[in-house]
Design a protein around this motif. Structure first.
Motif, PDB file in Angstrom:
ATOM      1  N   VAL A 132       1.062  -1.375  -0.223  1.00 56.21           N
ATOM      2  CA  VAL A 132       0.003  -0.192  -0.066  1.00 56.21           C
ATOM      3  C   VAL A 132       0.964   1.250  -0.060  1.00 56.21           C
ATOM      4  O   VAL A 132       0.773   2.133  -0.802  1.00 56.21           O
ATOM      5  CB  VAL A 132      -0.841   0.155   1.224  1.00 56.21           C
ATOM      6  CG1 VAL A 132      -1.509   1.179   1.240  1.00 56.21           C
ATOM      7  CG2 VAL A 132      -2.012  -1.123   1.119  1.00 56.21           C
ATOM      8  N   TYR A 133       1.931   1.190   0.902  1.00 54.90           N
ATOM      9  CA  TYR A 133       2.824   2.605   0.935  1.00 54.90           C
ATOM     10  C   TYR A 133       3.495   2.816  -0.471  1.00 54.90           C
ATOM     11  O   TYR A 133       3.302   3.923  -0.929  1.00 54.90           O
ATOM     12  CB  TYR A 133       4.153   2.322   1.882  1.00 54.90           C
ATOM     13  CG  TYR A 133       4.976   3.232   2.201  1.00 54.90           C
ATOM     14  CD1 TYR A 133       4.793   3.969   3.162  1.00 54.90           C
ATOM     15  CD2 TYR A 133       5.888   3.368   1.147  1.00 54.90           C
ATOM     16  CE1 TYR A 133       5.652   5.060   3.522  1.00 54.90           C
ATOM     17  CE2 TYR A 133       6.608   4.628   1.496  1.00 54.90           C
ATOM     18  CZ  TYR A 133       6.740   5.239   2.580  1.00 54.90           C
ATOM     19  OH  TYR A 133       7.436   6.399   2.831  1.00 54.90           O
ATOM     20  N   ASN A 134       3.871   1.829  -1.129  1.00 58.13           N
ATOM     21  CA  ASN A 134       4.387   2.099  -2.568  1.00 58.13           C
ATOM     22  C   ASN A 134       3.266   2.268  -3.604  1.00 58.13           C
ATOM     23  O   ASN A 134       3.758   3.287  -4.452  1.00 58.13           O
ATOM     24  CB  ASN A 134       5.283   0.749  -2.731  1.00 58.13           C
ATOM     25  CG  ASN A 134       6.464   0.474  -2.092  1.00 58.13           C
ATOM     26  OD1 ASN A 134       6.961   1.449  -1.309  1.00 58.13           O
ATOM     27  ND2 ASN A 134       7.044  -0.774  -1.829  1.00 58.13           N
ATOM     28  N   ASP A 135       2.405   1.354  -3.623  1.00 58.41           N
ATOM     29  CA  ASP A 135       1.373   1.786  -4.783  1.00 58.41           C
ATOM     30  C   ASP A 135       0.606   3.108  -4.637  1.00 58.41           C
ATOM     31  O   ASP A 135       0.157   3.757  -5.436  1.00 58.41           O
ATOM     32  CB  ASP A 135       0.014   0.796  -4.592  1.00 58.41           C
ATOM     33  CG  ASP A 135       0.785  -0.639  -5.201  1.00 58.41           C
ATOM     34  OD1 ASP A 135       2.005  -0.837  -5.716  1.00 58.41           O
ATOM     35  OD2 ASP A 135       0.292  -1.789  -4.921  1.00 58.41           O
ATOM     36  N   VAL A 136       0.172   3.450  -3.323  1.00 60.47           N
ATOM     37  CA  VAL A 136      -0.324   4.906  -2.864  1.00 60.47           C
ATOM     38  C   VAL A 136       0.474   5.756  -3.468  1.00 60.47           C
ATOM     39  O   VAL A 136       0.284   6.856  -4.158  1.00 60.47           O
ATOM     40  CB  VAL A 136      -0.986   5.005  -1.517  1.00 60.47           C
ATOM     41  CG1 VAL A 136      -1.207   6.481  -1.380  1.00 60.47           C
ATOM     42  CG2 VAL A 136      -2.041   4.150  -1.321  1.00 60.47           C
ATOM     43  N   THR A 137       1.925   5.947  -3.075  1.00 57.80           N
ATOM     44  CA  THR A 137       2.842   6.817  -3.505  1.00 57.80           C
ATOM     45  C   THR A 137       3.111   7.008  -4.963  1.00 57.80           C
ATOM     46  O   THR A 137       3.132   8.227  -5.616  1.00 57.80           O
ATOM     47  CB  THR A 137       4.401   6.373  -2.976  1.00 57.80           C
ATOM     48  OG1 THR A 137       4.285   6.623  -1.448  1.00 57.80           O
ATOM     49  CG2 THR A 137       5.410   7.527  -3.335  1.00 57.80           C
TER      50      THR A 137
END
Length: 193
Positions: A158-163
């Protein structure tokens, strides 16, 4: 002769005790870890200056596997002498993100883009509710905090995809992601000769 023999045995015992001091400390710490279970095999922890997944808890050491697949053996005494952060003991984690936009950008548009990204990410939990808020008027940007809750196993995804989605959606909406900059003003003064 008996006095000399006792003195030699006493000195030898002291030397052995001093040599085993670290090992005894690690042993005692290992007993505490086994008894109180601050972490177990498979937990992702930060302890003794190392971050990794617990592979094995032994009586003198704990074996961790780092995210880049290194095997690190940490003495239990070093672990118990410091702070232990167990990232996987709870089922959920909050993802803390900060995104900046330019001072000339419309903040309502920024809110709308961020909310749409969070609402359409299926791994983000509805409870507790995600937070999106204007947090700071920084030197070069207007900073928003985005704090959704996810299952612990989904944290990095989620951290990487949202960024990535924020970058793509800001570009598509014409919103700026500023970088630190300074304006330099040069003034020319006439010098009389």
């Amino acid at each position: 002769e008996t006095t000399s023999l006792l003195a030699v045995l006493g000195a030898a015992g002291l030397a052995v005790g001093l040599a085993l001091q670290g090992s005894l400390s690690n042993f005692a710490a290992g007993v505490l870890i086994v008894a109180f279970r601050p972490y177990t095999k498979g937990d992702f922890i930060e302890a003794g200056g190392v971050t990794g997944s617990v592979q094995e808890v032994q009586i003198f050491t704990t074996i961790l596997s780092t995210p880049d697949n290194k095997r690190v053996i940490v003495p239990n005494g070093q672990i118990m002498d410091g702070t232990i952060t167990n990232y996987s003991v709870n089922g959920t984690r909050r993802v803390d993100l900060v995104f900046g936009c330019g001072y000339t950008d419309d903040i309502d548009s920024v809110y709308k883009v961020l909310k749409d990204i969070i609402d359409n990410e299926p791994r983000i939990l509805n409870e507790p509710a995600p937070t999106i808020a204007l947090n700071e008027l920084a030197d070069s940007s207007v900073n928003f905090i985005v704090r959704p809750w996810v299952n612990s196993s989904d944290y990095w995804g989620v951290y990487n995809d949202v960024t990535e989605q924020v970058k793509r959606r800001f570009d598509a909406a014409g919103l700026n992601i500023p970088f630190p900059q300074q304006d330099v003003h040069l003034y020319q003064h006439d010098v009389e000769s």
